[in-house]
Scaffold this active site. Structure first.
Site, mmCIF file in Angstrom:
data_model
loop_
_atom_site.group_PDB
_atom_site.id
_atom_site.type_symbol
_atom_site.label_atom_id
_atom_site.label_comp_id
_atom_site.label_asym_id
_atom_site.label_seq_id
_atom_site.Cartn_x
_atom_site.Cartn_y
_atom_site.Cartn_z
ATOM 1 N N CYS A 1 0.859 -1.188 0.000
ATOM 2 C CA CYS A 1 0.000 0.000 0.000
ATOM 3 C C CYS A 1 0.890 1.231 0.000
ATOM 4 O O CYS A 1 1.855 1.289 0.758
ATOM 5 C CB CYS A 1 -0.886 -0.022 1.241
ATOM 6 N N HIS B 1 -9.048 -4.096 -2.015
ATOM 7 C CA HIS B 1 -8.079 -3.340 -1.213
ATOM 8 C C HIS B 1 -8.494 -1.857 -1.149
ATOM 9 O O HIS B 1 -8.509 -1.253 -0.066
ATOM 10 C CB HIS B 1 -6.679 -3.502 -1.832
ATOM 11 N N GLU B 2 -8.839 -1.299 -2.300
ATOM 12 C CA GLU B 2 -9.196 0.130 -2.344
ATOM 13 C C GLU B 2 -10.536 0.381 -1.658
ATOM 14 O O GLU B 2 -10.713 1.393 -0.979
ATOM 15 C CB GLU B 2 -9.234 0.636 -3.794
HETATM 16 NI NI NI Z 1 -3.691 0.861 -0.074
#
Ligand code: NI
Length: 171
Positions: free
Chosen positions: A95, A137-138
């Site tokens: 990330c 994830h987003e």
């Molecule tokens: Ni991220």
């Protein structure tokens, strides 16, 4: 314009984002987010990571693109996950807000989603592969969830020092 990326430890990464009413206001922001993402060689970037608590994120798979993997470059507004597939798999995630940390995360391999595209048209799609992975994830970012929340407690303990280092250096 390259935007500063908010790092782990900042409270904005732990808040929930709100829906947006129309895409027009965010066309400029998403263009800047694409520019920022390309420069950082990431594959996804969500609103809170650039200090905007709105339900939007972008995906750009350019770093992963080869003959077999087509490039996906898309903005997602007000995204929803309608259904998670049954098959779960481990995949190493990183990330841009948590630099230098990469850990396996278990997530479903397919999802059904609804979102508004750059023209604010409603889309419903079934996603798989890297796009499904990045989407999840987003999407988590919009809920104030980070991928390190989804790793094994013991692993989390092991990276705690690195995390504290990021906190110290970003304030
Ligand atoms: Ni991220």
């Amino acid at each position: 314009m390259i935007l500063p990326i908010i790092k782990y430890g900042a409270s904005v990464l732990r808040n929930k984002s709100a829906d947006i009413d129309k895409a027009d206001d965010f066309e400029h922001l998403s263009a800047n987010m694409f520019e920022t993402l390309k420069k950082s060689q990431g594959i996804g970037l969500a609103g809170p990571q650039v200090n905007v608590l709105k339900n939007l994120f972008i995906i750009d798979t350019t770093p992963f693109t080869d003959n077999e993997t087509p490039k996906i470059e898309k903005a997602f507004f007000n995204p929803e996950i309608l259904h998670f597939g049954d098959k779960i798999y481990d995949y190493e995630e990183g990330c841009l807000s948590i630099p230098g940390i990469y850990e396996n995360v278990k997530r479903p391999s397919t999802i059904e989603v609804r979102y508004r595209d750059i023209n604010f048209d409603i889309k419903e799609e079934k996603l798989e592969g890297i796009e499904a992975r990045i989407f999840q994830h987003e999407y988590d970012h919009l809920e104030g969830i980070l991928f390190i929340d989804r790793i094994h407690k013991l692993k989390r303990k092991l990276i705690n020092k690195k995390l504290q280092h990021i906190v110290k250096n970003s304030h």
